[in-house]
Design a protein around this motif. Structure first.
Motif, PDB file in Angstrom:
ATOM      1  N   SER A  53      45.944 106.469  11.465  1.00 25.58           N
ATOM      2  CA  SER A  53      44.949 106.855  10.459  1.00 25.58           C
ATOM      3  C   SER A  53      44.719 105.733   9.454  1.00 25.58           C
ATOM      4  O   SER A  53      43.605 105.556   8.952  1.00 25.58           O
ATOM      5  CB  SER A  53      45.350 108.153   9.753  1.00 25.58           C
ATOM      6  OG  SER A  53      46.391 107.937   8.832  1.00 25.58           O
ATOM      7  N   ILE A  54      45.749 104.960   9.178  1.00 30.25           N
ATOM      8  CA  ILE A  54      45.604 103.829   8.259  1.00 30.25           C
ATOM      9  C   ILE A  54      44.827 102.705   8.936  1.00 30.25           C
ATOM     10  O   ILE A  54      43.948 102.091   8.334  1.00 30.25           O
ATOM     11  CB  ILE A  54      46.983 103.374   7.750  1.00 30.25           C
ATOM     12  CG1 ILE A  54      47.579 104.499   6.890  1.00 30.25           C
ATOM     13  CG2 ILE A  54      46.880 102.065   6.964  1.00 30.25           C
ATOM     14  CD1 ILE A  54      48.985 104.308   6.465  1.00 30.25           C
ATOM     15  N   VAL A  55      45.132 102.447  10.196  1.00 29.66           N
ATOM     16  CA  VAL A  55      44.362 101.450  10.953  1.00 29.66           C
ATOM     17  C   VAL A  55      42.893 101.854  10.984  1.00 29.66           C
ATOM     18  O   VAL A  55      42.007 101.025  10.746  1.00 29.66           O
ATOM     19  CB  VAL A  55      44.919 101.268  12.384  1.00 29.66           C
ATOM     20  CG1 VAL A  55      43.980 100.423  13.234  1.00 29.66           C
ATOM     21  CG2 VAL A  55      46.309 100.654  12.347  1.00 29.66           C
ATOM     22  N   ASP A  56      42.623 103.126  11.249  1.00 33.99           N
ATOM     23  CA  ASP A  56      41.238 103.610  11.279  1.00 33.99           C
ATOM     24  C   ASP A  56      40.552 103.407   9.928  1.00 33.99           C
ATOM     25  O   ASP A  56      39.396 102.982   9.874  1.00 33.99           O
ATOM     26  CB  ASP A  56      41.180 105.088  11.668  1.00 33.99           C
ATOM     27  CG  ASP A  56      41.530 105.334  13.120  1.00 33.99           C
ATOM     28  OD1 ASP A  56      41.552 104.366  13.917  1.00 33.99           O
ATOM     29  OD2 ASP A  56      41.791 106.500  13.463  1.00 33.99           O
ATOM     30  N   SER A  60      37.298 101.169  10.228  1.00 30.01           N
ATOM     31  CA  SER A  60      35.967 101.782  10.191  1.00 30.01           C
ATOM     32  C   SER A  60      35.828 102.863   9.133  1.00 30.01           C
ATOM     33  O   SER A  60      34.784 103.494   9.049  1.00 30.01           O
ATOM     34  CB  SER A  60      35.640 102.363  11.568  1.00 30.01           C
ATOM     35  OG  SER A  60      36.602 103.334  11.925  1.00 30.01           O
ATOM     36  N   GLY A  61      36.862 103.069   8.347  1.00 33.55           N
ATOM     37  CA  GLY A  61      36.834 104.133   7.342  1.00 33.55           C
ATOM     38  C   GLY A  61      36.584 103.618   5.941  1.00 33.55           C
ATOM     39  O   GLY A  61      35.979 102.551   5.747  1.00 33.55           O
ATOM     40  N   VAL A  62      37.097 104.349   4.980  1.00 34.41           N
ATOM     41  CA  VAL A  62      36.827 104.051   3.570  1.00 34.41           C
ATOM     42  C   VAL A  62      37.387 102.708   3.115  1.00 34.41           C
ATOM     43  O   VAL A  62      36.916 102.148   2.123  1.00 34.41           O
ATOM     44  CB  VAL A  62      37.342 105.177   2.649  1.00 34.41           C
ATOM     45  CG1 VAL A  62      36.627 106.481   2.917  1.00 34.41           C
ATOM     46  CG2 VAL A  62      38.836 105.354   2.777  1.00 34.41           C
ATOM     47  N   ALA A  68      38.303  94.165   6.255  1.00 38.80           N
ATOM     48  CA  ALA A  68      37.389  93.330   7.043  1.00 38.80           C
ATOM     49  C   ALA A  68      37.934  91.945   7.337  1.00 38.80           C
ATOM     50  O   ALA A  68      37.696  91.405   8.421  1.00 38.80           O
ATOM     51  CB  ALA A  68      36.037  93.218   6.338  1.00 38.80           C
ATOM     52  N   ASP A  69      38.663  91.352   6.408  1.00 36.24           N
ATOM     53  CA  ASP A  69      39.158  90.001   6.655  1.00 36.24           C
ATOM     54  C   ASP A  69      40.597  89.982   7.160  1.00 36.24           C
ATOM     55  O   ASP A  69      41.232  88.933   7.202  1.00 36.24           O
ATOM     56  CB  ASP A  69      38.984  89.123   5.414  1.00 36.24           C
ATOM     57  CG  ASP A  69      39.804  89.575   4.226  1.00 36.24           C
ATOM     58  OD1 ASP A  69      40.203  90.760   4.197  1.00 36.24           O
ATOM     59  OD2 ASP A  69      40.047  88.756   3.325  1.00 36.24           O
ATOM     60  N   LEU A  70      41.104  91.145   7.572  1.00 36.38           N
ATOM     61  CA  LEU A  70      42.430  91.213   8.189  1.00 36.38           C
ATOM     62  C   LEU A  70      42.289  91.174   9.706  1.00 36.38           C
ATOM     63  O   LEU A  70      41.376  91.784  10.259  1.00 36.38           O
ATOM     64  CB  LEU A  70      43.138  92.518   7.806  1.00 36.38           C
ATOM     65  CG  LEU A  70      43.530  92.703   6.349  1.00 36.38           C
ATOM     66  CD1 LEU A  70      43.975  94.137   6.112  1.00 36.38           C
ATOM     67  CD2 LEU A  70      44.636  91.736   5.975  1.00 36.38           C
ATOM     68  N   ALA A  71      43.185  90.482  10.345  1.00 39.28           N
ATOM     69  CA  ALA A  71      43.233  90.489  11.809  1.00 39.28           C
ATOM     70  C   ALA A  71      43.734  91.863  12.265  1.00 39.28           C
ATOM     71  O   ALA A  71      44.440  92.549  11.519  1.00 39.28           O
ATOM     72  CB  ALA A  71      44.182  89.398  12.311  1.00 39.28           C
ATOM     73  N   PRO A  72      43.387  92.276  13.477  1.00 40.91           N
ATOM     74  CA  PRO A  72      43.881  93.569  13.970  1.00 40.91           C
ATOM     75  C   PRO A  72      45.409  93.704  13.869  1.00 40.91           C
ATOM     76  O   PRO A  72      45.902  94.773  13.501  1.00 40.91           O
ATOM     77  CB  PRO A  72      43.410  93.593  15.424  1.00 40.91           C
ATOM     78  CG  PRO A  72      42.164  92.756  15.412  1.00 40.91           C
ATOM     79  CD  PRO A  72      42.458  91.645  14.428  1.00 40.91           C
ATOM     80  N   ALA A  73      46.139  92.642  14.156  1.00 42.05           N
ATOM     81  CA  ALA A  73      47.608  92.705  14.063  1.00 42.05           C
ATOM     82  C   ALA A  73      48.063  92.890  12.617  1.00 42.05           C
ATOM     83  O   ALA A  73      49.079  93.547  12.362  1.00 42.05           O
ATOM     84  CB  ALA A  73      48.230  91.444  14.659  1.00 42.05           C
ATOM     85  N   GLU A  74      47.328  92.334  11.671  1.00 37.91           N
ATOM     86  CA  GLU A  74      47.673  92.516  10.263  1.00 37.91           C
ATOM     87  C   GLU A  74      47.426  93.958   9.824  1.00 37.91           C
ATOM     88  O   GLU A  74      48.235  94.541   9.094  1.00 37.91           O
ATOM     89  CB  GLU A  74      46.878  91.551   9.386  1.00 37.91           C
ATOM     90  CG  GLU A  74      47.287  90.102   9.557  1.00 37.91           C
ATOM     91  CD  GLU A  74      46.378  89.148   8.811  1.00 37.91           C
ATOM     92  OE1 GLU A  74      46.927  88.210   8.199  1.00 37.91           O
ATOM     93  OE2 GLU A  74      45.136  89.332   8.839  1.00 37.91           O
ATOM     94  N   ARG A  75      46.305  94.538  10.259  1.00 34.10           N
ATOM     95  CA  ARG A  75      46.034  95.945   9.950  1.00 34.10           C
ATOM     96  C   ARG A  75      47.153  96.824  10.511  1.00 34.10           C
ATOM     97  O   ARG A  75      47.631  97.745   9.849  1.00 34.10           O
ATOM     98  CB  ARG A  75      44.686  96.380  10.524  1.00 34.10           C
ATOM     99  CG  ARG A  75      43.524  95.781   9.802  1.00 34.10           C
ATOM    100  CD  ARG A  75      42.212  96.359  10.355  1.00 34.10           C
ATOM    101  NE  ARG A  75      41.214  95.320  10.289  1.00 34.10           N
ATOM    102  CZ  ARG A  75      40.551  94.814  11.300  1.00 34.10           C
ATOM    103  NH1 ARG A  75      40.728  95.277  12.513  1.00 34.10           N
ATOM    104  NH2 ARG A  75      39.686  93.856  11.119  1.00 34.10           N
TER     105      ARG A  75
END
Length: 81
Positions: A53-56, A60-62, A68-75
């Motif tokens: 839910s935090i990744v989401d 794409s959430g709030v 936006a400037d985080l890499a997927p691995a950082e998220r």
């Protein structure tokens, strides 16, 4: 299918991943999430949420603008932390 060698790599990286998540959260998130602002969920509330839910929220959430400037691995690291 996760092979034994891949699983060993994942386990070896886990402490680093958690440390990176803590560092990223501290540098990018903690100011707002510890501010007491009623618009921002506190850290204790975030810990009750599943990581996905935090990744989401960061993707794409709030929180998409903040993520936006985080890499997927950082998220993912932040979410797992």
């Amino acid at each position: 299918i996760i092979t034994a060698s891949l699983w060993a790599l994942v386990l070896a990286a886990a402490p680093s991943f958690a440390q990176d998540g803590a560092a990223l959260f501290t540098s990018r998130c903690v100011t707002c999430h510890s501010s007491g602002d009623v618009r921002t969920p506190p850290v204790a509330s975030l810990r009750q949420r599943p990581p996905e839910s935090i990744v989401d929220a960061l993707t794409s959430g709030v929180m998409r603008q903040q993520g936006a400037d985080l890499a997927p691995a950082e998220r993912r690291a932040i979410a797992e932390y």
